[in-house]
Write a protein that holds these residues in place. Sequence first.
Motif, mmCIF file in Angstrom:
data_model
loop_
_atom_site.group_PDB
_atom_site.id
_atom_site.type_symbol
_atom_site.label_atom_id
_atom_site.label_comp_id
_atom_site.label_asym_id
_atom_site.label_seq_id
_atom_site.Cartn_x
_atom_site.Cartn_y
_atom_site.Cartn_z
ATOM 1 N N PRO A 65 -55.566 -7.289 -25.965
ATOM 2 C CA PRO A 65 -55.081 -6.350 -25.344
ATOM 3 C C PRO A 65 -55.923 -5.273 -25.902
ATOM 4 C CG PRO A 65 -53.044 -7.253 -26.128
ATOM 5 C CD PRO A 65 -54.256 -8.188 -26.571
ATOM 6 N N SER A 66 -56.537 -5.220 -27.069
ATOM 7 C CA SER A 66 -57.372 -4.167 -27.286
ATOM 8 C C SER A 66 -58.658 -3.920 -26.632
ATOM 9 C CB SER A 66 -57.622 -4.297 -28.955
ATOM 10 O OG SER A 66 -58.521 -5.523 -28.995
ATOM 11 N N LEU A 67 -59.032 -4.886 -25.869
ATOM 12 C CA LEU A 67 -60.306 -4.748 -25.046
ATOM 13 C C LEU A 67 -59.939 -4.081 -23.679
ATOM 14 C CD1 LEU A 67 -61.878 -8.452 -25.853
ATOM 15 C CD2 LEU A 67 -62.261 -6.321 -27.025
ATOM 16 N N GLU A 68 -58.677 -3.817 -23.263
ATOM 17 C CA GLU A 68 -58.221 -3.391 -22.033
ATOM 18 C C GLU A 68 -59.139 -2.124 -21.678
ATOM 19 O OE1 GLU A 68 -56.737 -4.911 -19.319
ATOM 20 O OE2 GLU A 68 -56.824 -6.651 -20.729
ATOM 21 N N ARG A 72 -60.952 -0.853 -18.275
ATOM 22 C CA ARG A 72 -61.065 0.157 -17.711
ATOM 23 C C ARG A 72 -62.178 0.946 -17.594
ATOM 24 N NH1 ARG A 72 -56.087 0.190 -20.470
ATOM 25 N NH2 ARG A 72 -56.974 1.718 -22.109
ATOM 26 N N ALA A 73 -62.824 1.486 -18.623
ATOM 27 C CA ALA A 73 -63.972 2.180 -18.621
ATOM 28 C C ALA A 73 -65.081 1.523 -17.603
ATOM 29 C CB ALA A 73 -64.669 2.339 -20.025
ATOM 30 N N ASP A 78 -68.162 1.798 -12.852
ATOM 31 C CA ASP A 78 -68.950 1.007 -12.083
ATOM 32 C C ASP A 78 -70.107 0.456 -12.956
ATOM 33 O OD1 ASP A 78 -69.486 -0.867 -10.013
ATOM 34 O OD2 ASP A 78 -70.563 0.726 -8.949
ATOM 35 N N VAL A 79 -69.902 -0.055 -14.109
ATOM 36 C CA VAL A 79 -71.095 -0.372 -15.076
ATOM 37 C C VAL A 79 -70.766 -1.675 -15.754
ATOM 38 C CG1 VAL A 79 -72.010 0.267 -17.284
ATOM 39 C CG2 VAL A 79 -71.588 1.997 -15.634
ATOM 40 N N VAL A 80 -71.640 -2.551 -15.811
ATOM 41 C CA VAL A 80 -71.393 -3.998 -16.419
ATOM 42 C C VAL A 80 -72.013 -3.570 -17.789
ATOM 43 C CG1 VAL A 80 -72.404 -6.003 -16.696
ATOM 44 C CG2 VAL A 80 -72.267 -5.258 -14.575
ATOM 45 N N ALA A 81 -70.910 -3.566 -18.706
ATOM 46 C CA ALA A 81 -71.331 -3.199 -20.053
ATOM 47 C C ALA A 81 -71.412 -4.361 -21.111
ATOM 48 C CB ALA A 81 -70.050 -2.585 -20.870
ATOM 49 N N ARG A 101 -67.348 -6.651 -16.749
ATOM 50 C CA ARG A 101 -67.764 -6.272 -15.373
ATOM 51 C C ARG A 101 -66.706 -5.300 -14.799
ATOM 52 N NH1 ARG A 101 -69.259 -11.650 -16.487
ATOM 53 N NH2 ARG A 101 -71.400 -11.804 -15.666
ATOM 54 N N PRO A 102 -67.356 -4.488 -13.820
ATOM 55 C CA PRO A 102 -66.159 -3.548 -13.329
ATOM 56 C C PRO A 102 -65.180 -4.218 -12.346
ATOM 57 C CG PRO A 102 -68.690 -2.874 -12.745
ATOM 58 C CD PRO A 102 -68.582 -4.294 -13.444
ATOM 59 N N ASN A 103 -65.262 -5.515 -11.882
ATOM 60 C CA ASN A 103 -63.991 -6.238 -11.286
ATOM 61 C C ASN A 103 -63.034 -6.736 -12.180
ATOM 62 O OD1 ASN A 103 -65.326 -8.335 -12.399
ATOM 63 N ND2 ASN A 103 -65.815 -9.324 -10.650
#
Length: 249
Positions: A65-68, A72-73, A78-81, A101-103
């Motif tokens: 859950p810490s990656l949620e 969201r960001a 709309d950035v692939v991080a 990914r943004p999706n």
Amino acid sequence: MKINIRMAAAQTVDQCDFRANLVQHCRFIEAAGREGVKLLVFPELSLTGYHRERASANSVELTSPSLEALRRASANADVVAVAGIPLMIDGRLFIASLVIRPNGTMTSYHKQYLHPGEDLFFHPGTGGPASLESMGVALAICADTNFAEHAAAAGALGVNVYAASCLITNGGYDHDSAQLSAYAVKHDYAVLLANHGGPTGGFDVAGKSAIWDERGNCVSAALSTGNQLVIAERTSGKWTGRVIPQPFE
């Protein structure tokens, strides 16, 4: 075929705290989104800092859950991080790059070649599904780039970008940056280097994150350390670049 792309290296300064680093990552993603960046790459173990002895305690799983906040960001911007993390899989610890990914989907690339001493804490990986083939990008983590066969394998895939998340010290920077530039020429792809922007794990890092075009020319580079967003864009075969110091202040 060379595709158009606007990408960036997020040169971050380790806050020595996961939550603080997480907030910093989200702010970098937001800043990248405002600049129209579609691919944002962070340094090796960027979310926790390069602290091998604490890696197991700081590790996460893909379902954590810490990656949620990162999901969201990524979606909002709309950035692939691509963010660095110690990743636990079936009881084994890997130096990994999370691909958010943004999706909302998240995958991981696992460092294949370990530096001496890393094998006391981590397992070597076999890469992973996160080659970002749809964007024409192959991933690497630090020591991976020291093996010519790794760079060659990326070239054999016909990728447009070889994106490396690293921790490079002042003493190693000249050699490693020259090697990355040479890979660009040899394999006809652009190379992105995301390096740490401040001390981490007791290492005196160089900063100087950079992006080279397919001819090995530096398109954009941080001149020093500190939080910096290093942007490069290819449009109709032409490269342009710029650097934004302290992009979220």
